[in-house]
Design an enzyme around this catalytic site. Structure first.
Site, PDB file in Angstrom:
ATOM      1  N   ARG A 108       1.003  -1.200  -0.042  1.00  0.00           N
ATOM      2  CA  ARG A 108       0.114  -0.057   0.170  1.00  0.00           C
ATOM      3  C   ARG A 108       0.836   1.253   0.054  1.00  0.00           C
ATOM      4  O   ARG A 108       0.756   2.113  -0.668  1.00  0.00           O
ATOM      5  CB  ARG A 108      -1.020  -0.006   1.257  1.00  0.00           C
ATOM      6  N   TYR A 145     -16.697  17.745 -14.840  1.00  0.00           N
ATOM      7  CA  TYR A 145     -16.958  16.416 -14.853  1.00  0.00           C
ATOM      8  C   TYR A 145     -18.144  16.123 -13.786  1.00  0.00           C
ATOM      9  O   TYR A 145     -17.896  16.393 -12.377  1.00  0.00           O
ATOM     10  CB  TYR A 145     -15.851  15.596 -14.410  1.00  0.00           C
ATOM     11  N   ASP A 195      -7.547  19.606 -14.087  1.00  0.00           N
ATOM     12  CA  ASP A 195      -8.110  18.439 -14.606  1.00  0.00           C
ATOM     13  C   ASP A 195      -7.432  18.132 -15.873  1.00  0.00           C
ATOM     14  O   ASP A 195      -8.316  18.942 -16.874  1.00  0.00           O
ATOM     15  CB  ASP A 195      -9.574  17.980 -14.398  1.00  0.00           C
ATOM     16  N   LYS A 223      -8.743   7.134 -19.021  1.00  0.00           N
ATOM     17  CA  LYS A 223      -9.236   7.469 -20.105  1.00  0.00           C
ATOM     18  C   LYS A 223      -7.995   7.704 -21.070  1.00  0.00           C
ATOM     19  O   LYS A 223      -7.592   6.456 -21.541  1.00  0.00           O
ATOM     20  CB  LYS A 223      -9.789   9.275 -19.859  1.00  0.00           C
TER      21      LYS A 223
END
Ligand SMILES: *Cc1c(COP(=O)(O)O)cnc(C)c1O
Length: 408
Positions: free
Chosen positions: A77, A129, A201, A226
């Site tokens: 992690r 978004y 973004d 994306k």
């Protein structure tokens, strides 16, 4: 620079950006072009076997040679070599000192927003978004954080109506799904006077077409789901910054909250990164051909694409982008007509998401942006959004033409 000793090795990417004096350092990678960095930075052959591809380190823990003596990795992690490779490669593409990856774009956004404290305010573009809007308006408001939506594409109004408590300005450019362009440099200047951090973004543009940190932004965030991943087979998020305090916050949140990408997902994303330059060139070219068709088709009432000289943000796009990308939106006059076009395509597949090799078509008002209904971020109901893929240009144009003909 903060003390890097409690972090995995190779987390500081001083080799890939120029020094403060603007002179590139002695590392060969500092002078490399985009495609070379995408394939080589963080991706040296593996030390033990010489494997040319960064292995999937599918392990949860790492053996230590003595108590407190480890290779730079202790627990997966906290750090994993496949993840480090991805973070180094992507940071170099954003020309950033630091890069931190997450399990999704929204997990990355969540980590950034946790910089804020109760009483702080976020200025949000009025065309963000839907998931970003939901995260801020439904989750962070519970922690005493307020928000307001603004037209960040109007340079004359920047900063004029931002509340005094504004600590973060959240920019998307081009925006999703209206393809509005925000002048990043102008926002950065406006934010300086209110001591707010500027987050961009960069999911739509990708680092291939736009580098917000070079334009004065403090933080860049990507949904790597994306274009960066590019193959519709992995969900992920990434943040880049040159601010050591922000990096320290992000790596702390990454480890403390644990929304980390799995090694296999890092491998898939890194595999996508290698061809990002090639894919973006093709996305750009195919989108230009589609825009040409849309502009000349009687069924279309308006075309939204930053590459069009008549687009309101064209000048800003020309200034800050190296191409206009693969996202195209258009309007057809009514929701019913939009539905009929969307259902008539064969090569363009009806699906949410964007930025991958295959062309997609969707109805933002009902699908991706349904959560913005009734808010200042609501989108028109006759809007159709295309994610233009990298198939043969002629096939894409013919498919969309027959779908538009069917409602003409
Ligand atoms: C998809 C997307 C996100 C969210 O990313 P996930 O990986 O789906 O969590 C954020 N911003 C933009 C512009 C997006 O397209």
């Amino acid at each position: 620079m903060t003390d890097p000793t409690d972090r995995p090795i190779d987390r500081v990417h001083d080799d890939v950006v120029p020094d403060d004096d603007g002179v590139a350092e002695d590392e060969p990678s500092s002078s490399w072009g985009f495609a070379t960095k995408a394939i080589h930075v963080g991706q040296d052959p593996e030390a033990v076997t010489g494997a040319i591809t960064v292995p999937v380190f599918q392990t949860s823990t790492f053996a230590q040679s003595a108590v407190g003596k480890h290779s730079g990795y202790e627990y997966a992690r906290t750090g994993n070599p496949t993840r480090t490779a991805l973070e180094n490669a992507l940071a170099s593409l954003e020309r950033a000192h630091f890069g931190v990856s997450f399990a999704s774009g929204l997990a990355a956004e969540d980590a950034i927003l946790r910089i804020l404290e109760p009483g702080d305010h976020v200025v949000l573009g009025n065309d963000a978004y839907g998931g970003t809007f939901r995260l801020i308006s439904k989750i962070f408001t519970r922690s005493g954080i307020s928000w307001s939506a603004h037209d960040l594409s109007d340079p004359d109004r920047l900063g004029t109506d931002w509340p005094a408590a504004t600590k973060m300005v959240w920019v998307e450019t081009p925006t999703n799904p209206l393809l509005t362009v925000v002048d990043i440099e102008a926002v950065a200047v406006a934010a300086q006077s209110s001591a707010a951090r500027v987050v961009v973004d960069n999911t739509f543009a990708t680092p291939y077409l736009q580098n917000p940190l070079d334009l004065g932004a403090d933080i860049v965030v990507h949904s790597t789901t994306k274009y960066v991943g590019g193959h519709s087979d992995v969900v992920g998020g990434f943040v880049a910054t040159n601010d050591a305090d922000v990096d320290e916050h992000l790596t702390f949140i990454q480890n403390a909250v644990g929304a980390v990408p799995a090694p296999w997902d890092c491998y898939l994303t890194l595999r996508g990164v290698k061809t990002l330059a090639l894919r973006m060139d093709r996305h750009n070219a195919n989108a230009a051909a589609i825009v040409d068709l849309l502009q000349n088709h009687e069924a279309v009432t308006s075309v939204l694409y930053p590459g069009l000289p008549g687009h309101r943000g064209h000048a800003a796009a020309r200034k800050q982008m190296r191409g206009y990308g693969g996202m195209v939106s258009f309007r057809v006059g009514s929701q019913d007509r939009a539905n009929r076009v969307i259902e008539a395509t064969r090569v363009f597949t009806l699906a949410e998401s964007l930025g991958a090799v295959e062309s997609l078509i969707e109805h933002p008002g009902v699908m991706t942006h349904a959560s913005a209904a009734g808010s200042p971020l609501e989108v028109p109901d006759d809007l159709v959004r295309l994610s233009v893929g990298i198939e043969e240009e002629d096939d894409l144009v013919a498919d969309l033409r027959q779908a538009l003909d069917s409602i003409a």
